[in-house]
Design a protein around this motif. Structure first.
Motif, PDB file in Angstrom:
ATOM      1  N   ASN A  84       0.831  -1.209   0.000  1.00 11.43           N
ATOM      2  CA  ASN A  84       0.000   0.000   0.000  1.00 11.43           C
ATOM      3  C   ASN A  84       0.862   1.255   0.000  1.00 11.43           C
ATOM      4  N   GLY A  85       1.905   1.246  -0.794  1.00 13.75           N
ATOM      5  CA  GLY A  85       2.838   2.356  -0.844  1.00 13.75           C
ATOM      6  C   GLY A  85       2.431   3.468  -1.785  1.00 13.75           C
ATOM      7  N   ASN A  86       1.387   3.258  -2.578  1.00 13.65           N
ATOM      8  CA  ASN A  86       0.922   4.322  -3.454  1.00 13.65           C
ATOM      9  C   ASN A  86       0.185   5.375  -2.632  1.00 13.65           C
ATOM     10  N   ILE A  87       0.137   6.571  -3.141  1.00 11.30           N
ATOM     11  CA  ILE A  87      -0.498   7.670  -2.423  1.00 11.30           C
ATOM     12  C   ILE A  87      -2.001   7.452  -2.369  1.00 11.30           C
ATOM     13  N   HIS A  88      -2.571   7.572  -1.176  1.00 11.27           N
ATOM     14  CA  HIS A  88      -4.018   7.547  -1.021  1.00 11.27           C
ATOM     15  C   HIS A  88      -4.389   8.489   0.123  1.00 11.27           C
ATOM     16  N   VAL A  89      -5.505   9.185  -0.084  1.00 12.70           N
ATOM     17  CA  VAL A  89      -5.970  10.173   0.888  1.00 12.70           C
ATOM     18  C   VAL A  89      -7.279   9.683   1.465  1.00 12.70           C
ATOM     19  N   GLU A  90      -7.381   9.679   2.785  1.00 10.71           N
ATOM     20  CA  GLU A  90      -8.571   9.136   3.446  1.00 10.71           C
ATOM     21  C   GLU A  90      -9.282  10.195   4.281  1.00 10.71           C
ATOM     22  N   LEU A  91      -9.563  11.356   3.696  1.00 12.88           N
ATOM     23  CA  LEU A  91     -10.220  12.418   4.449  1.00 12.88           C
ATOM     24  C   LEU A  91     -11.626  12.021   4.879  1.00 12.88           C
ATOM     25  N   ILE A  92     -12.399  11.501   3.969  1.00  7.95           N
ATOM     26  CA  ILE A  92     -13.794  11.170   4.236  1.00  7.95           C
ATOM     27  C   ILE A  92     -13.998   9.655   4.327  1.00  7.95           C
ATOM     28  N   TYR A  93     -13.106   8.909   3.742  1.00  5.67           N
ATOM     29  CA  TYR A  93     -13.239   7.445   3.634  1.00  5.67           C
ATOM     30  C   TYR A  93     -13.546   6.783   4.977  1.00  5.67           C
ATOM     31  N   ALA A  94     -12.824   7.119   6.014  1.00  9.17           N
ATOM     32  CA  ALA A  94     -12.997   6.465   7.320  1.00  9.17           C
ATOM     33  C   ALA A  94     -14.357   6.768   7.937  1.00  9.17           C
ATOM     34  N   LEU A  95     -14.999   7.846   7.524  1.00  9.52           N
ATOM     35  CA  LEU A  95     -16.304   8.223   8.086  1.00  9.52           C
ATOM     36  C   LEU A  95     -17.471   7.542   7.374  1.00  9.52           C
ATOM     37  N   LEU A  96     -17.201   6.918   6.218  1.00 14.78           N
ATOM     38  CA  LEU A  96     -18.263   6.299   5.433  1.00 14.78           C
ATOM     39  C   LEU A  96     -18.683   4.966   6.036  1.00 14.78           C
ATOM     40  N   PRO A  97     -19.927   4.542   5.761  1.00 16.37           N
ATOM     41  CA  PRO A  97     -20.343   3.209   6.218  1.00 16.37           C
ATOM     42  C   PRO A  97     -19.582   2.109   5.469  1.00 16.37           C
ATOM     43  N   ARG A  98     -19.610   0.902   6.004  1.00 16.54           N
ATOM     44  CA  ARG A  98     -18.851  -0.236   5.478  1.00 16.54           C
ATOM     45  C   ARG A  98     -19.099  -0.468   3.997  1.00 16.54           C
ATOM     46  N   VAL A  99     -20.366  -0.481   3.572  1.00 14.79           N
ATOM     47  CA  VAL A  99     -20.692  -0.769   2.167  1.00 14.79           C
ATOM     48  C   VAL A  99     -20.120   0.301   1.253  1.00 14.79           C
ATOM     49  N   ALA A 100     -20.210   1.565   1.661  1.00 19.08           N
ATOM     50  CA  ALA A 100     -19.675   2.652   0.830  1.00 19.08           C
ATOM     51  C   ALA A 100     -18.162   2.541   0.711  1.00 19.08           C
ATOM     52  N   ARG A 101     -17.487   2.197   1.808  1.00 18.70           N
ATOM     53  CA  ARG A 101     -16.029   2.022   1.748  1.00 18.70           C
ATOM     54  C   ARG A 101     -15.658   0.887   0.804  1.00 18.70           C
ATOM     55  N   ARG A 102     -16.344  -0.247   0.925  1.00 19.49           N
ATOM     56  CA  ARG A 102     -16.052  -1.395   0.052  1.00 19.49           C
ATOM     57  C   ARG A 102     -16.327  -1.044  -1.406  1.00 19.49           C
ATOM     58  N   ILE A 107     -14.340   0.198  -6.840  1.00 20.27           N
ATOM     59  CA  ILE A 107     -14.269   1.099  -8.000  1.00 20.27           C
ATOM     60  C   ILE A 107     -12.818   1.510  -8.257  1.00 20.27           C
ATOM     61  N   SER A 108     -12.091   1.858  -7.198  1.00 18.41           N
ATOM     62  CA  SER A 108     -10.705   2.292  -7.398  1.00 18.41           C
ATOM     63  C   SER A 108      -9.837   1.145  -7.918  1.00 18.41           C
ATOM     64  N   TYR A 109     -10.050  -0.076  -7.415  1.00 17.07           N
ATOM     65  CA  TYR A 109      -9.279  -1.221  -7.913  1.00 17.07           C
ATOM     66  C   TYR A 109      -9.609  -1.530  -9.374  1.00 17.07           C
ATOM     67  N   VAL A 110     -10.878  -1.429  -9.737  1.00 19.65           N
ATOM     68  CA  VAL A 110     -11.257  -1.694 -11.133  1.00 19.65           C
ATOM     69  C   VAL A 110     -10.632  -0.654 -12.064  1.00 19.65           C
ATOM     70  N   LEU A 111     -10.675   0.619 -11.663  1.00 23.35           N
ATOM     71  CA  LEU A 111     -10.062   1.671 -12.491  1.00 23.35           C
ATOM     72  C   LEU A 111      -8.551   1.485 -12.590  1.00 23.35           C
ATOM     73  N   PHE A 112      -7.925   1.135 -11.471  1.00 23.23           N
ATOM     74  CA  PHE A 112      -6.478   0.901 -11.472  1.00 23.23           C
ATOM     75  C   PHE A 112      -6.135  -0.305 -12.345  1.00 23.23           C
ATOM     76  N   ALA A 113      -6.961  -1.364 -12.266  1.00 24.59           N
ATOM     77  CA  ALA A 113      -6.727  -2.549 -13.101  1.00 24.59           C
ATOM     78  C   ALA A 113      -6.866  -2.204 -14.582  1.00 24.59           C
ATOM     79  N   ALA A 114      -7.836  -1.363 -14.922  1.00 19.91           N
ATOM     80  CA  ALA A 114      -8.004  -0.956 -16.323  1.00 19.91           C
ATOM     81  C   ALA A 114      -6.770  -0.195 -16.807  1.00 19.91           C
ATOM     82  N   LEU A 115      -6.260   0.701 -15.968  1.00 19.38           N
ATOM     83  CA  LEU A 115      -5.049   1.445 -16.324  1.00 19.38           C
ATOM     84  C   LEU A 115      -3.861   0.503 -16.496  1.00 19.38           C
TER      85      LEU A 115
END
Length: 198
Positions: A84-102, A107-115
Motif C-alpha cells: 500500500n505504498g501508493n499515495i491515497h488520501v482518506e479524508l472522508i473514507y474512514a467516516l463512510l459506512p462499510r458498504v460505501a467504503r467497500r 471502483i478504485s481497484y477496477v479503475l487501477f486494473a483498467a489502467l
C-alpha cells in the motif's frame, strides 16, 4: 475441499495467491535494486572519469536512461502496491459506512486494473515491435535498447495480477459483512521503509 464461505478459508486463498505474487515481486525488487546499484556505480565512475581523468565512461547516458531507470521505476510496481505504498488520501473514507467504503475500494481497484491492463498490453505490443526491428540507439557506440522495452510490461503485469486478486477479495467483502474480520489480517509484507504512510 476448502469452504470459501469461512473467513479462515478466504485467508488461505489470499495467502496462496499473494505468496506467489510476493515471490515474483521480491525477485523483481532484487533486479531493480541491482539496477539501482549499477546505476550509482556507473554514474560515479563516469563523473570521476570525466572530471579527474578527462575520460568519461562511454554509453553512460544510454544505459542510465534506457535500462537502469526503467528497471528502477517499473519493476517494483507490484511490491509498492502490495505494501500500500501508493499515495491515497482518506479524508472522508474512514467516516463512510462499510458498504460505501467497500464500493469505493472496488471502483478504485477496477479503475487501477483498467489502467494497468492498458499499460501492460500497449507496452507489450511496443516491446515486441521493437524486438522485431532490433531497436538500438546511437551514442558513442550502437546500444541495443529493445530488451529494456520488456521491463515495463513485466512490472505492470504483476501489479495487474495483484490488483485482480484485490478486486475479487473486495467484491466478496462487499457482499459478505461476516468476512470483514479478515481485514484485520496484514494485507502485505512489512514495510521496509516504515513510517512512510501518509
Amino acid at each position: 475441499m476448502t469452504d470459501i464461505r469461512k473467513p479462515e478459508a478466504l485467508g488461505r486463498v489470499d495467502r496462496v495467491l499473494l505468496r506467489l505474487i510476493d515471490a515474483l515481486s521480491a525477485a523483481l525488487m532484487i533486479v531493480a535494486s541491482i539496477a539501482l546499484m549499477l546505476m550509482m556505480v556507473h554514474v560515479t565512475v563516469d563523473v570521476v572519469g570525466k572530471f579527474v581523468f578527462h575520460r568519461p565512461v562511454p554509453m553512460t547516458l544510454e544505459m542510465v536512461s534506457n535500462y537502469y531507470m526503467v528497471a528502477v521505476v517499473f519493476l517494483p510496481f507490484a511490491a509498492v502496491e502490495r505494501m500500500n505504498g501508493n499515495i491515497h488520501v482518506e479524508l472522508i473514507y474512514a467516516l463512510l459506512p462499510r458498504v460505501a467504503r467497500r464500493l469505493l475500494d472496488l471502483i478504485s481497484y477496477v479503475l487501477f486494473a483498467a489502467l494497468l491492463y492498458l499499460l501492460t498490453t500497449s507496452s507489450w505490443a511496443v516491446a515486441v515491435k521493437k524486438y522485431n526491428v532490433g531497436e538500438f540507439i546511437m551514442g558513442s557506440y550502437a546500444v541495443p535498447i529493445w530488451p529494456s522495452r520488456f521491463l515495463l510490461p513485466v512490472g505492470t503485469a504483476l501489479a495487474l495480477a495483484l490488483v485482480v486478486v484485490r478486486i475479487g477479495r473486495t467484491a466478496l467483502l462487499l457482499v459478505r459483512a461476516d468476512l470483514d474480520k479478515i481485514d484485520d489480517m496484514p494485507s502485505g509484507p512489512a514495510d521496509p521503509v516504515g513510517g512512510t504512510n501518509l
